[in-house]
Design an enzyme around this catalytic site. Structure first.
Site, PDB file in Angstrom:
ATOM      1  N   SER A 153       0.843  -1.195   0.000  1.00 24.65           N
ATOM      2  CA  SER A 153       0.000   0.000   0.000  1.00 24.65           C
ATOM      3  C   SER A 153       0.876   1.242   0.000  1.00 24.65           C
ATOM      4  O   SER A 153       1.652   1.463   0.948  1.00 24.65           O
ATOM      5  CB  SER A 153      -0.908   0.013   1.226  1.00 24.65           C
TER       6      SER A 153
ATOM      7  N   HIS B  25      -1.031  -1.222  -4.448  1.00 24.42           N
ATOM      8  CA  HIS B  25      -2.333  -0.979  -3.825  1.00 24.42           C
ATOM      9  C   HIS B  25      -2.479   0.502  -3.499  1.00 24.42           C
ATOM     10  O   HIS B  25      -1.616   1.083  -2.823  1.00 24.42           O
ATOM     11  CB  HIS B  25      -2.456  -1.814  -2.556  1.00 24.42           C
TER      12      HIS B  25
ATOM     13  N   ASP C 290      -4.901   3.231  -1.726  1.00 23.22           N
ATOM     14  CA  ASP C 290      -6.017   3.430  -0.802  1.00 23.22           C
ATOM     15  C   ASP C 290      -6.623   4.815  -1.002  1.00 23.22           C
ATOM     16  O   ASP C 290      -5.997   5.828  -0.692  1.00 23.22           O
ATOM     17  CB  ASP C 290      -5.529   3.297   0.641  1.00 23.22           C
TER      18      ASP C 290
ATOM     19  N   MET D  49      -9.408   7.430   0.138  1.00 18.60           N
ATOM     20  CA  MET D  49     -10.260   7.725   1.293  1.00 18.60           C
ATOM     21  C   MET D  49     -10.832   9.138   1.166  1.00 18.60           C
ATOM     22  O   MET D  49     -10.147  10.032   0.673  1.00 18.60           O
ATOM     23  CB  MET D  49      -9.456   7.605   2.585  1.00 18.60           C
TER      24      MET D  49
ATOM     25  N   HIS E 244      -8.446   0.794  -4.189  1.00 18.47           N
ATOM     26  CA  HIS E 244      -9.428   0.459  -3.156  1.00 18.47           C
ATOM     27  C   HIS E 244     -10.170   1.735  -2.764  1.00 18.47           C
ATOM     28  O   HIS E 244      -9.608   2.619  -2.127  1.00 18.47           O
ATOM     29  CB  HIS E 244      -8.680  -0.139  -1.973  1.00 18.47           C
TER      30      HIS E 244
ATOM     31  N   MET F 267     -12.444   3.645  -0.593  1.00 15.56           N
ATOM     32  CA  MET F 267     -13.099   3.771   0.710  1.00 15.56           C
ATOM     33  C   MET F 267     -13.832   5.106   0.705  1.00 15.56           C
ATOM     34  O   MET F 267     -13.477   6.052   1.419  1.00 15.56           O
ATOM     35  CB  MET F 267     -12.059   3.677   1.832  1.00 15.56           C
TER      36      MET F 267
ATOM     37  N   MET G  85     -11.289  -6.850   5.032  1.00 17.69           N
ATOM     38  CA  MET G  85     -10.534  -5.901   5.850  1.00 17.69           C
ATOM     39  C   MET G  85     -10.215  -6.550   7.189  1.00 17.69           C
ATOM     40  O   MET G  85     -11.114  -6.997   7.906  1.00 17.69           O
ATOM     41  CB  MET G  85     -11.329  -4.620   6.075  1.00 17.69           C
TER      42      MET G  85
ATOM     43  N   ASP H  37      -6.372  -6.975   3.920  1.00 14.89           N
ATOM     44  CA  ASP H  37      -5.744  -5.669   4.078  1.00 14.89           C
ATOM     45  C   ASP H  37      -5.882  -5.236   5.528  1.00 14.89           C
ATOM     46  O   ASP H  37      -6.995  -5.093   6.033  1.00 14.89           O
ATOM     47  CB  ASP H  37      -6.438  -4.663   3.150  1.00 14.89           C
TER      48      ASP H  37
ATOM     49  N   GLY I  49       1.370  -2.304   4.212  1.00 15.14           N
ATOM     50  CA  GLY I  49       1.892  -0.949   4.091  1.00 15.14           C
ATOM     51  C   GLY I  49       3.159  -0.759   4.880  1.00 15.14           C
ATOM     52  O   GLY I  49       4.263  -0.893   4.366  1.00 15.14           O
TER      53      GLY I  49
END
Length: 232
Positions: A12, A37, A39, A41, A70, A72, A141, A177, A199
């Site tokens: 990540s 990956h 993330d 958010m 991903h 979120m 998750m 993850d 990560g």
């Protein structure tokens, strides 16, 4: 992107040096990362804000493997095309992020990307059975989404195991993850996960000037996961 169930490590970049994303991405790939990956958010669905489509577009030229995005965020649907156009290979949306996840998964595939479905730690598997024919990956998750560096939630190992049974022979990846380290990797791999997001466990001790620790960390996680498979 051919399907196989071999262990894949997806660092990540939330744990990378934000001032050197391009170099960091190239470094982790050179050191053995299988996927990258990302993330995303929004400060609404999760209590943090990270990247939008322009950032993902900027990352894309540096990614030669798989860019695994991903989301979120909530709502998801209005942003699918933008993240697809930015170069995502896989777009993962949360089951909890909206009332029409079936439509969301259809839209991701219609945009030309592989479709991932993510489940928070408190979410059960009951609804997943009706979505399996629309997904290429299910993300379990193993921490509550929003921040890196959290402690692994052990109850999710059983969720991975039950999900593996539900999937059967379908060509669907199981991704995990959150809190993935050489200590937890064997647990989730033995349960059936094949894509491990990490990560801080990948980026600790290294830098773009000294990327060798990235490779050491990736190998340690992969070797530990393989040992879990061998004991399954």
């Amino acid at each position: 992107m051919a399907f196989d169930r071999s262990i894949k490590i997806a660092p990540s970049i939330l744990s990378a040096d934000f001032a050197n994303f391009g170099q960091e991405i190239r470094a982790i790939e050179a050191q053995g990362a299988d996927w990258v990956h990302v993330d995303v958010m929004d400060g609404h669905f999760v209590p943090n804000i990270t990247f939008g489509p322009p950032a993902v577009k900027a990352f894309r030229p540096h990614v030669s493997t798989v860019m695994d995005v991903h989301l979120m965020i909530a709502p998801v649907d209005p942003y699918i095309d933008a993240f697809a156009e930015a170069g995502s290979d896989i777009i993962t949306a949360h089951l909890e992020a909206g009332p029409h996840i079936h439509r969301t998964l259809q839209a991701i595939r219609a945009a030309g990307c592989k479709a991932g479905l993510s489940l928070n730690p408190g979410t059960g598997l009951e609804d997943v059975a009706y979505l399996l024919d629309l997904v290429d990956m299910v993300l379990v998750m193993t921490v509550n989404p929003g921040f890196g560096g959290q402690k692994f939630i052990a109850s999710q190992v059983d969720k991975v195991r039950r999900l593996r049974q539900m999937i059967g022979d379908r060509p669907i990846h199981i991704q995990v993850d959150g809190g993935i380290t050489p200590e937890t990797a064997p647990l989730v791999a033995k349960a059936g996960a094949d894509v491990l997001v990490a990560g801080s466990a990948v980026f600790k001790g290294g830098s773009v000037e000294n990327p060798a620790p990235y490779g050491e960390n990736i190998r340690a996680i992969r070797d530990a996961a393989q040992s879990g498979l061998q004991s399954a």
